[in-house]
Write an enzyme that holds these catalytic residues in place. Structure first.
Site, PDB file in Angstrom:
ATOM      1  N   GLU A 215       0.819  -1.227   0.000  1.00  0.00           N
ATOM      2  CA  GLU A 215       0.000   0.000   0.000  1.00  0.00           C
ATOM      3  C   GLU A 215       0.845   1.266   0.000  1.00  0.00           C
ATOM      4  OE1 GLU A 215      -3.718   2.079   2.435  1.00  0.00           O
ATOM      5  OE2 GLU A 215      -3.168  -0.010   2.821  1.00  0.00           O
ATOM      6  N   LYS A 231      -8.576  -1.277   0.958  1.00  0.00           N
ATOM      7  CA  LYS A 231      -9.626  -1.626   1.913  1.00  0.00           C
ATOM      8  C   LYS A 231     -10.512  -2.682   1.267  1.00  0.00           C
ATOM      9  CE  LYS A 231     -10.231  -0.346   6.087  1.00  0.00           C
ATOM     10  NZ  LYS A 231      -9.073  -0.596   6.945  1.00  0.00           N
TER      11      LYS A 231
END
Length: 404
Positions: A215, A231
């Site tokens: 990420e 997410k």
């Protein structure tokens, strides 16, 4: 003079000698691939919250003092022939400190700094050092909370959502395992995990961090600011992909965080330049599918590193929405600190910043290895499923550390 006095006891010049954690070739996440085998440490700043002061300002001033000027991220800069750049690490606790919501939970690995900035010069190409032939042993993992306690914390967050206090909060658990031998090869193996965009290691005196994060917390290049929040998680099977793409709960949770990241970037961007380039793209990390979006903006005039860190740390995908309220609930719910996880780790140099969010991250002190894992909690969260998701995220990390 005040800056010099406040940082003198935190600064280390020259290579960092480590006995329990031997030196390796520089392998900081996001460091230039062509430079990694010839980087030589020039200077180092380490900071703990007990030292006082503003870590974002300290980092920016320390870098400027060593020829890396990051007070205007719109200014173009070439890769230097001598000073290459710096590895930068900021803990989740330091990010909460910047946000004005200090954490109080005890840190499971207190030797880890809350800020580390390591400046590197170019030196001659070096051959890899011979590996330590001491047998590697990793003992059993001890969790900082039981599955029942984790599930109870999920219910507590759901109750807060029901009251309207928050919309979403990320909960993170910790585990530690004793070891013997050199932990650095184990930590370096994390960088080879599939999807580890920020794979690498950062070491210090009596500590080391190994990262396998996919990420992007924040990237800045040519005045463009990018963040890629992740997410939504499912097993990396055809069924898991279909479930992730069709889950109303996962999509709603994801969009909440994308909106939060848009707001974070809007604070430091030219008005009207925040865009979502890609929404809910499904990508793979190890044996998991994850949903990722790309948010972009044009940096405001005069934006410097300190303001960038203050706007983006800690990352929205590991805090929740609204961010300050979520941080307050995190501080009350989690029994131990987040240590090396859920912070920032990457590379900074004039003209380029690339910091990963330290999910899928482990750390070593002189006694134990530490891992952290969690997930976002919404009203629709099932406590049992949330406990299972955290276990699924940490399983590849623990297996890799063990040598499997």
């Amino acid at each position: 003079m005040a800056y010099r006095k406040s940082t003198e006891r935190m600064r280390k010049i020259g290579p960092y000698g480590v006995e329990t954690l031997p030196q390796v070739l520089v392998d900081a996440p996001a460091a230039p691939a062509g430079c990694r085998d010839r980087l030589v440490e020039r200077a180092r700043l380490q900071w703990h919250r007990a030292d006082g002061g503003d870590p974002a300002v300290l980092a920016e001033e320390f870098l400027a003092a060593h020829g890396l000027h990051l007070r205007d991220l719109n200014r173009p800069a070439a890769h230097g022939p001598a000073v290459c750049g710096a590895a930068l690490y900021l803990s989740a606790a330091a990010g909460a400190h910047l946000a004005g919501v200090p954490t109080t939970a005890p840190e499971p690995a207190p030797t880890l700094p809350d800020l580390a900035v390591v400046v590197y010069d170019h030196g001659p190409t070096r051959a890899p050092t011979a590996p330590d032939d001491t047998p590697w042993w990793l003992g059993p993992w001890t969790e900082s909370w039981t599955p029942a306690q984790h599930a109870a914390a999920v219910d507590t967050v759901r109750a807060a959502i029901g009251r309207g206090d928050i919309y979403q909060t990320n909960l993170v658990g910790h585990a530690a395992a004793p070891y013997s031998g050199d932990p650095l090869p184990a930590l370096r193996r994390l960088g080879a995990l599939p999807g580890a965009r920020y794979g690498g290691v950062l070491t210090g005196d009596g500590w080391a961090i190994g990262c396998a994060s996919p990420e992007t917390l924040v990237e800045v290049h040519h005045g463009q600011i990018i963040t890629r929040p992740i997410k939504g998680t499912r097993p990396a099977t055809a069924t898991g992909r279909a479930e992730l793409l069709t889950s109303a709960k996962e999509r709603a949770e994801h969009i909440m965080i994308v909106d939060l990241e848009r707001n974070d970037l809007a604070r430091i961007a030219h008005t009207g330049t925040v865009t979502v380039d890609e929404l809910f793209a499904v990508r793979r990390w190890c044996d998991l599918w994850q949903a990722e979006s790309t948010v972009r903006a044009q940096a405001a005039d005069g934006l410097g590193l300190a303001d960038l860190l203050r706007a983006t740390c800690p990352g929205g995908s590991v805090t929740g929405a609204p961010k300050l309220a979520a941080l307050t609930h995190i501080a009350a719910a989690e029994p131990v600190g987040r240590g090396a996880s859920m912070g920032a780790l990457g590379w900074v140099t004039p003209g380029r910043i690339d910091l990963g969010l330290t999910i899928r991250t482990a750390a070593a002190d002189g006694h134990a290895l530490h891992t952290w894992a969690g997930g976002g909690i919404t009203w629709d969260s099932d406590p049992t499923a949330e406990v299972a998701e955290a276990a699924a995220k940490t399983a590849p990390v623990r297996a890799t550390l063990a040598g499997r």
